[in-house]
Design a protein around this motif. Structure first.
Motif, PDB file in Angstrom:
ATOM      1  N   VAL A 100      52.274  32.166  43.180  1.00 44.67           N
ATOM      2  CA  VAL A 100      51.958  33.589  43.130  1.00 44.67           C
ATOM      3  C   VAL A 100      51.059  33.829  41.912  1.00 44.67           C
ATOM      4  O   VAL A 100      51.441  33.535  40.788  1.00 44.67           O
ATOM      5  N   LEU A 101      49.860  34.344  42.159  1.00 45.40           N
ATOM      6  CA  LEU A 101      48.881  34.521  41.093  1.00 45.40           C
ATOM      7  C   LEU A 101      48.581  35.999  40.863  1.00 45.40           C
ATOM      8  O   LEU A 101      48.586  36.791  41.805  1.00 45.40           O
ATOM      9  N   SER A 102      48.305  36.352  39.630  1.00 44.24           N
ATOM     10  CA  SER A 102      47.772  37.683  39.340  1.00 44.24           C
ATOM     11  C   SER A 102      46.340  37.742  39.871  1.00 44.24           C
ATOM     12  O   SER A 102      45.714  36.700  40.106  1.00 44.24           O
ATOM     13  N   ALA A 105      44.156  35.616  37.571  1.00 43.94           N
ATOM     14  CA  ALA A 105      44.288  34.170  37.755  1.00 43.94           C
ATOM     15  C   ALA A 105      43.683  33.726  39.081  1.00 43.94           C
ATOM     16  O   ALA A 105      43.028  32.682  39.165  1.00 43.94           O
TER      17      ALA A 105
ATOM     18  N   TYR B 165      45.294  49.919  35.471  1.00 44.31           N
ATOM     19  CA  TYR B 165      45.533  48.487  35.703  1.00 44.31           C
ATOM     20  C   TYR B 165      45.363  47.703  34.407  1.00 44.31           C
ATOM     21  O   TYR B 165      46.192  46.851  34.073  1.00 44.31           O
ATOM     22  N   GLU B 166      44.324  48.009  33.635  1.00 44.64           N
ATOM     23  CA  GLU B 166      44.099  47.296  32.372  1.00 44.64           C
ATOM     24  C   GLU B 166      45.159  47.673  31.341  1.00 44.64           C
ATOM     25  O   GLU B 166      45.520  46.844  30.511  1.00 44.64           O
ATOM     26  N   ARG B 168      48.275  48.227  32.063  1.00 47.58           N
ATOM     27  CA  ARG B 168      49.437  47.409  32.419  1.00 47.58           C
ATOM     28  C   ARG B 168      49.214  45.960  32.012  1.00 47.58           C
ATOM     29  O   ARG B 168      50.110  45.305  31.505  1.00 47.58           O
ATOM     30  N   ARG B 169      47.987  45.464  32.216  1.00 46.84           N
ATOM     31  CA  ARG B 169      47.697  44.083  31.810  1.00 46.84           C
ATOM     32  C   ARG B 169      47.849  43.920  30.299  1.00 46.84           C
ATOM     33  O   ARG B 169      48.343  42.901  29.828  1.00 46.84           O
ATOM     34  N   GLN B 172      51.836  44.219  29.591  1.00 46.40           N
ATOM     35  CA  GLN B 172      52.791  43.306  30.215  1.00 46.40           C
ATOM     36  C   GLN B 172      52.625  41.960  29.580  1.00 46.40           C
ATOM     37  O   GLN B 172      51.514  41.433  29.502  1.00 46.40           O
ATOM     38  N   VAL B 175      51.232  38.170  32.988  1.00 44.62           N
ATOM     39  CA  VAL B 175      50.772  38.574  34.306  1.00 44.62           C
ATOM     40  C   VAL B 175      50.040  37.454  35.022  1.00 44.62           C
ATOM     41  O   VAL B 175      49.884  37.497  36.222  1.00 44.62           O
ATOM     42  N   ALA B 176      49.619  36.442  34.306  1.00 43.79           N
ATOM     43  CA  ALA B 176      48.804  35.399  34.941  1.00 43.79           C
ATOM     44  C   ALA B 176      49.623  34.141  35.211  1.00 43.79           C
ATOM     45  O   ALA B 176      49.084  33.130  35.579  1.00 43.79           O
ATOM     46  N   ARG B 177      50.924  34.241  35.030  1.00 38.75           N
ATOM     47  CA  ARG B 177      51.746  33.038  35.212  1.00 38.75           C
ATOM     48  C   ARG B 177      51.740  32.586  36.678  1.00 38.75           C
ATOM     49  O   ARG B 177      51.503  33.365  37.586  1.00 38.75           O
ATOM     50  N   VAL B 178      52.067  31.339  36.866  1.00 40.96           N
ATOM     51  CA  VAL B 178      52.256  30.809  38.209  1.00 40.96           C
ATOM     52  C   VAL B 178      53.761  30.698  38.426  1.00 40.96           C
ATOM     53  O   VAL B 178      54.435  29.879  37.824  1.00 40.96           O
ATOM     54  N   GLU B 179      54.273  31.606  39.247  1.00 40.13           N
ATOM     55  CA  GLU B 179      55.715  31.597  39.492  1.00 40.13           C
ATOM     56  C   GLU B 179      56.089  30.478  40.460  1.00 40.13           C
ATOM     57  O   GLU B 179      55.358  30.211  41.402  1.00 40.13           O
TER      58      GLU B 179
END
Lengths: 253, 253
Positions: A100-102, A105, B165-166, B168-169, B172, B175-179
């Motif tokens: 799952v990517l933002s 990303a 949106y910016e 929140r970025r 947070q 936000v760019a993690r790979v879950e």
């Protein structure tokens, strides 16, 4: 689609694929959002109201060319079969084995892959229902916008806008720079020093730095001010001019 | 505005200020875009059609609370007089002495200042004309979205969406993690090693690695594959199960 092929070669970019879009207005708004950020490769799979779509064209206005050149496709195979990386936009958590990517990303990965010669597609689902699990299963990754969980309702054109915005961010070298606010450019340290000296000398004559035991501190404070202000060369000339004018005015008596 | 004051203390955030907005629909869409990213402090200066506005409320749907709590203001002083940092959104280049920031840089600065206890406002102009020079002159900085110069026509709600949106970025943490795509989490190196060993042993029995002078290279290639796949623990269990099942099937003869 010779036009699309030509542009693709000149400006390699991801293909934005709308799956079963319902309202023509939303297709038109999506085209505008793409073109706002320089993207013009759209594919449309099984649009509810057929193709071409008059209300899509009416909404697209300045981005109507994207609809003229958009490739209508019968199914996902036809739309993304030649792509080696497909990212599906979905807000809902899925029980599918996918990274799952933002948006950031996802578009960075898209840019890297496209720079390496790959073909990339970004999938967007129909307005209300979103993408089906079977569509998402065909993608290599999922893109999810980090919305407020209490109000996650982004519409199609908004999703397209954010993805296109992140594409442009990922591919533009400099977006966060602080531009000099006028053509003269930022003042040099020497210009600031001359300005500080000019003011200090005239204000000393004018008797500003008083009492004498506070003078050094006051002068330092003033010098500090000039360097803190982020002045341009043009600002500096203006400030010299102001001071000269005050001196002339005083000398006229 | 006791409600707004309470929320402000709990979730410090920039105030989004709409100057002389024209269409109620756009005010409602702006409220939705703000709330999509968790922002709920709106001020409205001199809306063309008065206040409250029925078409704004109809469009806002789930974000209607923002309009109920929005503060209508007579002028810019009333809307941002208590703010120490004001950023004006404008697409057109201006001959004003102001730093020009991307939405990302602007919201990062807003977040830093708000974390330091400052009050911050983001100004948005009326739909067609945008902000007047005299409004922009009151701001500390300009925020410009890096749009396609050939098609820069973002509407009010889109500008609000990108700024929110910016925000929140910027606020947070991740936000760019790979879950990991399922609850079992990413497989450990040891799990991958056991899996590789299991496959290698059975496939060796099955006679896959032939001819003998290619066997080492083939085994290496297979081990490399398992580690490259970004498998979860659950994937690994499934792959073990598949292999065991093939062996059972073979043994049943």
């Amino acid at each position: 689609m010779p036009n699309g092929a030509r542009m693709s070669a000149e400006h390699p970019q991801p293909r934005f694929v709308l799956m079963r879009p319902q309202m023509g207005e939303n297709i038109g708004a999506a085209a505008r959002a793409m073109w706002n950020f320089g993207l013009d490769h759209m594919r449309v799979i099984a649009p509810r109201d057929g193709w071409p779509n008059a209300s899509a064209s009416a909404m697209a206005s300045g981005a109507g060319r994207l609809l003229d050149e958009a490739v209508p496709c019968a199914d996902l195979d036809a739309a993304v079969g030649d792509c080696s990386w497909v990212v599906a936009t979905t807000a809902r958590p899925r029980e599918l084995n996918k990274p799952v990517l933002s948006p950031e990303a996802a578009m960075q990965e898209a840019a890297a892959r496209i720079a390496g010669g790959e073909k990339v597609a970004v999938l967007f689902g129909p307005e209300r229902a979103g993408l089906e699990n079977e569509d998402v299963a065909r993608a290599n990754a999922i893109m999810t916008v980090p919305v407020n969980p209490a109000f996650p309702s982004l519409n199609l054109a908004q999703c397209v806008l954010l993805a296109a915005y992140e594409w442009r961010r990922a591919t533009q070298a400099v977006v966060a720079r602080v531009e000099a606010p006028d053509e003269s450019g930022w003042a040099s340290a020497q210009e600031i020093e001359h300005l500080a000296g000019h003011y200090e000398a005239r204000l000393d004559e004018a008797g500003l730095f008083y009492p004498e035991d506070k003078a050094a501190q006051m002068k330092l404070g003033l010098r500090n001010l000039w360097s803190r202000l982020a002045l341009t060369s043009s600002d500096v000339r203006l400030l010299h001019g102001i001071l000269r004018q005050m001196v002339r005015w005083k000398e006229r008596g």
